[in-house]
Enzyme design. Structure first.
Site, PDB file in Angstrom:
ATOM      1  N   LYS A 209       0.836  -1.204   0.000  1.00 54.39           N
ATOM      2  CA  LYS A 209       0.000   0.000   0.000  1.00 54.39           C
ATOM      3  C   LYS A 209       0.868   1.250   0.000  1.00 54.39           C
ATOM      4  O   LYS A 209       0.665   2.169  -0.773  1.00 54.39           O
ATOM      5  CB  LYS A 209      -0.916  -0.023   1.229  1.00 54.39           C
ATOM      6  CG  LYS A 209      -1.869   1.140   1.311  1.00 54.39           C
ATOM      7  CD  LYS A 209      -2.831   0.985   2.471  1.00 54.39           C
ATOM      8  CE  LYS A 209      -3.679   2.240   2.615  1.00 54.39           C
ATOM      9  NZ  LYS A 209      -4.584   2.185   3.761  1.00 54.39           N
ATOM     10  N   GLU A 215      10.661  -4.667   4.380  1.00 48.94           N
ATOM     11  CA  GLU A 215      10.766  -6.092   4.043  1.00 48.94           C
ATOM     12  C   GLU A 215      10.429  -6.317   2.568  1.00 48.94           C
ATOM     13  O   GLU A 215      11.133  -7.028   1.843  1.00 48.94           O
ATOM     14  CB  GLU A 215       9.798  -6.918   4.907  1.00 48.94           C
ATOM     15  CG  GLU A 215      10.119  -6.916   6.395  1.00 48.94           C
ATOM     16  CD  GLU A 215       9.457  -5.761   7.149  1.00 48.94           C
ATOM     17  OE1 GLU A 215       9.172  -4.714   6.527  1.00 48.94           O
ATOM     18  OE2 GLU A 215       9.242  -5.898   8.362  1.00 48.94           O
ATOM     19  N   GLY A 271      -4.913  -2.086   4.908  1.00 45.41           N
ATOM     20  CA  GLY A 271      -4.143  -3.230   4.402  1.00 45.41           C
ATOM     21  C   GLY A 271      -4.819  -4.558   4.691  1.00 45.41           C
ATOM     22  O   GLY A 271      -4.945  -5.419   3.816  1.00 45.41           O
ATOM     23  N   ARG A 272      -5.302  -4.732   5.918  1.00 41.95           N
ATOM     24  CA  ARG A 272      -5.886  -6.037   6.295  1.00 41.95           C
ATOM     25  C   ARG A 272      -7.280  -6.233   5.729  1.00 41.95           C
ATOM     26  O   ARG A 272      -7.883  -7.274   5.927  1.00 41.95           O
ATOM     27  CB  ARG A 272      -5.875  -6.187   7.814  1.00 41.95           C
ATOM     28  CG  ARG A 272      -6.458  -5.019   8.585  1.00 41.95           C
ATOM     29  CD  ARG A 272      -6.080  -5.083  10.062  1.00 41.95           C
ATOM     30  NE  ARG A 272      -6.536  -3.938  10.839  1.00 41.95           N
ATOM     31  CZ  ARG A 272      -5.870  -2.798  10.981  1.00 41.95           C
ATOM     32  NH1 ARG A 272      -4.719  -2.628  10.361  1.00 41.95           N
ATOM     33  NH2 ARG A 272      -6.335  -1.822  11.728  1.00 41.95           N
ATOM     34  N   GLU A 357      -4.783  -6.698  14.833  1.00 46.07           N
ATOM     35  CA  GLU A 357      -4.293  -5.384  14.415  1.00 46.07           C
ATOM     36  C   GLU A 357      -5.423  -4.357  14.501  1.00 46.07           C
ATOM     37  O   GLU A 357      -5.188  -3.171  14.695  1.00 46.07           O
ATOM     38  CB  GLU A 357      -3.729  -5.448  12.983  1.00 46.07           C
ATOM     39  CG  GLU A 357      -2.797  -4.299  12.668  1.00 46.07           C
ATOM     40  CD  GLU A 357      -1.965  -4.535  11.422  1.00 46.07           C
ATOM     41  OE1 GLU A 357      -0.750  -4.763  11.522  1.00 46.07           O
ATOM     42  OE2 GLU A 357      -2.531  -4.492  10.315  1.00 46.07           O
ATOM     43  N   HIS A 388      -4.207 -33.175  18.167  1.00 48.24           N
ATOM     44  CA  HIS A 388      -3.090 -34.045  18.529  1.00 48.24           C
ATOM     45  C   HIS A 388      -1.907 -33.243  19.070  1.00 48.24           C
ATOM     46  O   HIS A 388      -0.789 -33.745  19.127  1.00 48.24           O
ATOM     47  CB  HIS A 388      -2.672 -34.880  17.310  1.00 48.24           C
ATOM     48  CG  HIS A 388      -3.784 -35.763  16.850  1.00 48.24           C
ATOM     49  ND1 HIS A 388      -4.033 -36.996  17.405  1.00 48.24           N
ATOM     50  CD2 HIS A 388      -4.766 -35.559  15.935  1.00 48.24           C
ATOM     51  CE1 HIS A 388      -5.107 -37.530  16.830  1.00 48.24           C
ATOM     52  NE2 HIS A 388      -5.568 -36.671  15.931  1.00 48.24           N
ATOM     53  N   LYS A 519       8.121   0.357  12.947  1.00 47.76           N
ATOM     54  CA  LYS A 519       8.689   0.769  11.658  1.00 47.76           C
ATOM     55  C   LYS A 519       9.572   1.995  11.840  1.00 47.76           C
ATOM     56  O   LYS A 519      10.676   2.090  11.299  1.00 47.76           O
ATOM     57  CB  LYS A 519       7.561   1.103  10.671  1.00 47.76           C
ATOM     58  CG  LYS A 519       6.808  -0.104  10.151  1.00 47.76           C
ATOM     59  CD  LYS A 519       5.846   0.323   9.044  1.00 47.76           C
ATOM     60  CE  LYS A 519       5.103  -0.854   8.453  1.00 47.76           C
ATOM     61  NZ  LYS A 519       4.160  -0.478   7.406  1.00 47.76           N
TER      62      LYS A 519
HETATM   63  O1  LIG Z   1       1.105  -2.789   2.192  1.00 49.55           O
HETATM   64  P1  LIG Z   1       2.233  -2.199   2.963  1.00 49.55           P
HETATM   65  O2  LIG Z   1       2.209  -0.696   2.944  1.00 49.55           O
HETATM   66  O3  LIG Z   1       3.552  -2.738   2.513  1.00 49.55           O
HETATM   67  O4  LIG Z   1       2.038  -2.607   4.467  1.00 49.55           O
HETATM   68  C1  LIG Z   1       2.107  -3.948   4.883  1.00 49.55           C
HETATM   69  C2  LIG Z   1       1.678  -4.039   6.322  1.00 49.55           C
HETATM   70  O5  LIG Z   1       2.457  -3.132   7.061  1.00 49.55           O
HETATM   71  C3  LIG Z   1       2.188  -3.003   8.422  1.00 49.55           C
HETATM   72  O6  LIG Z   1       2.615  -4.116   9.106  1.00 49.55           O
HETATM   73  C4  LIG Z   1       0.737  -2.748   8.694  1.00 49.55           C
HETATM   74  O7  LIG Z   1       0.478  -2.812  10.046  1.00 49.55           O
HETATM   75  C5  LIG Z   1      -0.126  -3.732   7.974  1.00 49.55           C
HETATM   76  O8  LIG Z   1      -1.481  -3.397   8.153  1.00 49.55           O
HETATM   77  C6  LIG Z   1       0.203  -3.699   6.514  1.00 49.55           C
HETATM   78  O9  LIG Z   1      -0.636  -4.589   5.850  1.00 49.55           O
END
Ligand SMILES: O=P(O)(O)OC[C@H]1O[C@H](O)[C@H](O)[C@@H](O)[C@@H]1O
Length: 528
Positions: A209, A215, A271-272, A357, A388, A519
């Site tokens: 986003k 990462e 994002g989620r 989250e 199990h 972050k």
């Molecule tokens: O989609 P991006 O900007 O790379 O973000 C990826 C992720 O980053 C963070 O961990 C946020 O808390 C997430 O909600 C998000 O989905």
């Protein structure tokens, strides 16, 4: 500030619920003894190919009525209307939270306005068009080869949704185009996939986003290098092998992603909550545009139910209320997701992000500190494997862990003994749901031990070991079949549940400042 905000514990229904919880509640054995009575009927729901049996929750009709009062006092469904109108309910980021528009853009007179629907439709057509070209072979690599492998690069919401859905809908996936997911910047996680791939036939979908997530950017740089090391060196050579999905196209453009291979979404898609947007591209590639539209339609069917159903018959609202009862009044700090279809492997992980989250918060919407429990620890995976491994703790440990059992009613695996496999899975689901609810009291245990020939001294020693307190609240959620439509409905169901719980607890579901802190610190440590 929200001037009229009243903390949950000051609401009359909350106080009433506390009173009800402070009195001895009937054991689930008692509550279930009546069989299919009025209580039972009030805890059965059927929507969009999903069936919820919540009869094994430790609620009496009186508790249910008080929970519904709480929903009313908290204005939950009114807040859902505000969300659908596009109000900036994500106040700390001053944004709307309009993922519902992504699956309802065909609506006449949408509550969020036609302008939003037009944007969504246009982008949907674009990314579904790309998915189709990749699937039918029109989209070629730089050297003219057909694409056979798609690698999704992203993390959090840019990974878990499509990863979960591609796995869940494996039966619909095109065997000629394989979709892979990489989220971890650990080099091996990338290498373990790349070593099997031919660059000429591979596309990377870089999903972010913000297009700044460290990462993801680390992985994206590495795949560009991998392409270059295989002779695809220039930007022009790499363009057919790189797709960007982002709400920050100006940043991806600066990194060499072609505009025609960039698909967008908007700041009002968290994002989620983004699997419905172009973040769903890997899913659309895997199952095809028509099936992807069915996935959207399933989500929309749940939205319509959520917006229109009376509170007592509203599946997401009721799941939320039962969760609040377990969390705040029965003091259960965690919530287990146990899926009995191996294709639902990633569902619990997906829900962890969605729920934790969103509702892992300690500040109310008016900025005041929270004095009640909010979002539970969500955990789980596949139920059969759990049986199990960790289910022992559920039966006899010291924690009371509410469970959502998830099962699929019909089986379509093309194996001769598939029906038998399915029977075993469902039998186990039903047995666990019942065993956790009923347990086995000392008298029944003693009878059994005596029947097995144990003497008094041995029985005295064994009795507590072999007795099960039961009373573990659980619900069973049944999908009539695991299809794009039912999966869409199920994801939307949990989204709305999380939304309702945020409204009941009076917290913001759509920000994640805790994640931001980590972050920021990483950046500061990198550039002190
Ligand atoms: O989609 P991006 O900007 O790379 O973000 C990826 C992720 O980053 C963070 O961990 C946020 O808390 C997430 O909600 C998000 O989905």
């Amino acid at each position: 500030m929200t001037p009229t905000f009243v903390p949950p514990q000051q609401r009359a229904a909350w106080v009433h619920l506390q009173q009800l919880a402070s009195q001895p509640l009937p054991h689930l054995r008692e509550l279930l003894a009546g069989g299919h009575n009025v209580r039972h009927a009030s805890l059965q729901f059927e929507v969009a190919g999903l069936r919820l049996d919540a009869s094994r929750q430790q609620v009496t009709p009186e508790v249910l009525a008080a929970l519904l009062d709480l929903a009313q006092e908290s204005g939950v469904l009114a807040q859902a209307q505000a969300q659908a109108r596009g109000e900036h309910i994500n106040r700390t980021e001053d944004r709307a939270a309009l993922h519902v528009a992504l699956r309802g853009s065909h609506m006449a007179q949408p509550p969020w306005g036609e302008h939003i629907s037009d944007l969504v439709q246009a982008e949907l057509e674009r990314f579904l068009g790309a998915a189709e070209r990749i699937r039918n072979g029109q989209w070629r690599g730089f050297r003219g080869r057909r694409i056979t492998n798609v690698v999704n690069i992203g993390i959090g919401g840019s990974d878990l949704g499509p990863r979960m859905a591609v796995q869940a809908l494996d039966a619909y996936c095109d065997p000629d185009v394989r979709v892979h997911f990489i989220s971890n910047p650990d080099a091996w996680s990338l290498h373990s996939i790349l070593r099997w791939l031919n660059p000429d036939q591979t596309i990377f979908v870089v999903q972010s986003k913000t297009f700044t997530t460290q990462e993801t950017m680390t992985l994206a740089a590495s795949v560009k290098r991998w392409l270059a090391d295989h002779g695809l060196v220039s930007e022009a050579q790499q363009v057919p092998h790189l797709i960007a999905v982002t709400a920050s196209p100006q940043i991806s453009a600066g990194q060499g992603y072609a505009a025609e291979n960039t698909f967008g979404f908007w700041d009002w898609v968290g994002g989620r909550y983004s699997v419905w947007s172009a973040i769903g591209l890997p899913l659309a590639i895997a199952i095809g545009p028509d099936r992807f539209r069915e996935f959207l339609a399933g989500g929309h069917a749940m939205d319509k139910h959520f917006w229109r159903a009376a509170p007592a018959r509203n599946m997401p609202l009721m799941m939320a209320l039962l969760g609040v009862w377990n969390r705040n009044f029965l003091s259960c700090p965690t919530h287990l997701i146990a899926a009995y279809a191996s294709r639902m492997f990633h569902f619990a992980r997906f829900l962890q992000q969605l729920d934790m989250e969103s509702n892992g918060k300690s500040t109310h919407v008016d900025g005041s500190p929270v004095e009640i429990d909010t979002g539970p620890i969500v955990w789980g995976g596949l139920g059969i494997e759990g049986q199990h491994a960790y289910f022992q703790l559920l039966h006899q440990g010291q924690h009371r862990v509410p469970v959502d059992f998830i099962g699929v009613e019909s089986e379509d695996t093309p194996l001769p003994l598939a029906a038998e496999h399915h029977r075993v899975a469902l039998l186990n689901l039903q047995a666990q749901a019942q065993a956790l609810a009923l347990g086995r009291d000392a008298a029944a245990t003693e009878t059994e031990l005596r029947a097995a020939g144990l003497g008094d001294a041995h029985i005295a020693e064994m009795l507590n070991h072999r007795t099960f307190r039961g009373n573990v609240p659980n619900s069973s959620l049944w999908l009539e079949a695991l299809t794009p439509h039912t999966l869409g409905a199920m994801v939307a169901l949990y989204e709305h549940k999380v939304f309702c719980q945020a409204a009941l607890w009076g917290v913001h579901a759509y920000d994640q400042w805790g994640v931001e802190l980590g972050k920021t610190m990483a950046k500061q440590m990198e550039n002190p």
